[in-house]
Design a protein around this motif. Sequence first.
Motif, short mmCIF file in Angstrom:
data_model
loop_
_atom_site.label_atom_id
_atom_site.label_comp_id
_atom_site.label_asym_id
_atom_site.label_seq_id
_atom_site.Cartn_x
_atom_site.Cartn_y
_atom_site.Cartn_z
N TYR A 103 -26.70 7.96 44.46
CA TYR A 103 -26.51 7.94 43.00
C TYR A 103 -27.56 8.83 42.35
N ILE A 104 -27.12 9.68 41.45
CA ILE A 104 -28.02 10.57 40.70
C ILE A 104 -28.06 10.10 39.26
N HIS A 105 -29.25 9.71 38.81
CA HIS A 105 -29.46 9.30 37.42
C HIS A 105 -30.23 10.42 36.73
N PRO A 106 -29.60 11.20 35.84
CA PRO A 106 -30.28 12.34 35.23
C PRO A 106 -31.25 11.91 34.13
N THR A 107 -32.10 12.84 33.73
CA THR A 107 -33.00 12.62 32.62
C THR A 107 -32.22 12.22 31.37
N TYR A 108 -32.72 11.21 30.67
CA TYR A 108 -32.08 10.79 29.42
C TYR A 108 -32.07 11.96 28.43
N GLY A 109 -30.89 12.28 27.94
CA GLY A 109 -30.77 13.37 26.98
C GLY A 109 -30.30 14.69 27.57
N THR A 110 -29.93 14.69 28.88
CA THR A 110 -29.42 15.92 29.49
C THR A 110 -27.90 15.89 29.66
N VAL A 111 -27.30 14.71 29.65
CA VAL A 111 -25.85 14.57 29.75
C VAL A 111 -25.36 13.84 28.50
N SER A 112 -24.43 14.44 27.80
CA SER A 112 -23.97 13.89 26.53
C SER A 112 -23.30 12.53 26.71
N ARG A 113 -23.60 11.62 25.77
CA ARG A 113 -22.97 10.31 25.75
C ARG A 113 -21.78 10.27 24.78
N PHE A 114 -21.43 11.40 24.19
CA PHE A 114 -20.28 11.43 23.28
C PHE A 114 -19.01 11.07 24.05
N GLY A 115 -18.33 10.04 23.60
CA GLY A 115 -17.15 9.56 24.30
C GLY A 115 -17.43 8.45 25.29
N LEU A 116 -18.68 8.05 25.42
CA LEU A 116 -19.05 6.90 26.25
C LEU A 116 -19.08 5.67 25.36
N ILE A 117 -18.39 4.61 25.77
CA ILE A 117 -18.45 3.36 25.01
C ILE A 117 -19.86 2.80 25.16
N PRO A 118 -20.61 2.66 24.07
CA PRO A 118 -22.03 2.31 24.18
C PRO A 118 -22.27 0.89 24.63
N ALA A 119 -23.31 0.74 25.42
CA ALA A 119 -23.76 -0.59 25.86
C ALA A 119 -25.20 -0.77 25.38
N ALA A 120 -26.17 -0.25 26.14
CA ALA A 120 -27.57 -0.26 25.72
C ALA A 120 -27.96 1.17 25.40
N SER A 121 -27.86 1.56 24.14
CA SER A 121 -27.87 2.98 23.77
C SER A 121 -29.10 3.74 24.22
N SER A 122 -30.28 3.12 24.19
CA SER A 122 -31.48 3.86 24.58
C SER A 122 -31.60 4.01 26.09
N MET A 123 -30.70 3.37 26.83
CA MET A 123 -30.71 3.48 28.29
C MET A 123 -29.40 3.99 28.85
N ASP A 124 -28.36 4.10 28.03
CA ASP A 124 -27.09 4.66 28.48
C ASP A 124 -27.29 6.10 28.91
N GLN A 125 -26.94 6.42 30.12
CA GLN A 125 -27.01 7.80 30.62
C GLN A 125 -26.01 7.96 31.74
N ILE A 126 -25.06 8.84 31.55
CA ILE A 126 -24.01 9.05 32.53
C ILE A 126 -24.59 9.70 33.79
N GLY A 127 -24.27 9.11 34.95
CA GLY A 127 -24.77 9.61 36.23
C GLY A 127 -23.65 9.84 37.22
N VAL A 128 -24.02 10.10 38.47
CA VAL A 128 -23.07 10.57 39.49
C VAL A 128 -23.21 9.75 40.77
N VAL A 129 -22.09 9.21 41.25
CA VAL A 129 -22.01 8.59 42.58
C VAL A 129 -21.39 9.61 43.52
N CYS A 130 -21.98 9.80 44.71
CA CYS A 130 -21.47 10.84 45.61
C CYS A 130 -21.76 10.51 47.06
N ASN A 131 -20.99 11.15 47.95
CA ASN A 131 -21.28 11.15 49.38
C ASN A 131 -22.30 12.22 49.70
#
Length: 351
Positions: A103-131
Amino acid sequence: MDYFIDDSIMQKGRPATAGSKMLANFISPLDATVVTRLKTLANTEIHSKSGTDEFGASALTLEPSDNLPAAVEAVKNGTASIAICNDYTGSVRLAAAANGLSYIHPTYGTVSRFGLIPAASSMDQIGVVCNSLSDGFSALEAIAGANPKDGAMFPDERYSYQPGKSGIKIGVPAHAAKDPAVSEFVKNFDSVEFELKYFDVYSHVMLILCFAELCHNINRYDGIKFGHRAENFQGLDGLYVKSRTEAFGFSAKLAAIMGAFVLSGENYTLYYDKAMRIRRLIKESLDFGKYDAIILPAHSENDPLTRLAYTALPQLAGLPSVTVPFGGGISLIADVKRENTLFSAIKEAGL
């Protein structure tokens, strides 16, 4: 490459429920920024979304769950090569590592949250699950970059995620030094042991802030403007109470109650304000001049508070992290916008 999009991320014309009955009939009117960017890639197929944990909140109940997060399940069973999701509690990265994924968790503020249903806004950050972490960082390159629709973004229009410098120095928190996976991983690195200040209150700060922010965000679902609307109610208060009682699950109800408690006038200073102050101290206590990355275990703990604490630092401090299934699971955490350092460490370790 096939992509899976979590149910909390909007795709135009498709349901976006965030795993909640409250949004069971909601059809997204737009594409999230990450979806728009993925669609511009050649040979990209975005698979239909499946149900997910309600607002990603079940980890806040501190109860163990045998249910795999939808993003992890999609990559594990081969439905998709990459899954895009929001993991503000750390439950997705733990499940990924336990199932041989990363799992890759990017720096907060590098991946846009526009279109993400908010949960905990100051910690919401879209990341990546991968093989494959190489594929995962390529996906991150595609979705990262400035977006005026998200006010918390860095101004960088594009990011390049490639292995950076060699000779990475790993910072090992003293309380985690004896963990078998941690001690085995750092054998091939220059390392320094240090005290991770305030670790004993990480989980408490996380719970207070997550409950407060999730409570604030789900207040909009009242049966009138948004979400499920009950029938056979009496009066306006009856509409609110019955709609929210019918539509929210246990985790959302707990967040609403606890969030209202810590944000109330008599408790705000005692709980929420103090948690925010400690959060600032946590970030200021880190010294990336002494080490390039911090290592922590990322595998299930018997104590749920300890389990939450081990995954909390990236969200609390807005830092990038990579979680891999080495020895059952470890996480590497770097300074702001130093994802390339994490990529280098993983490559140096031969993973």
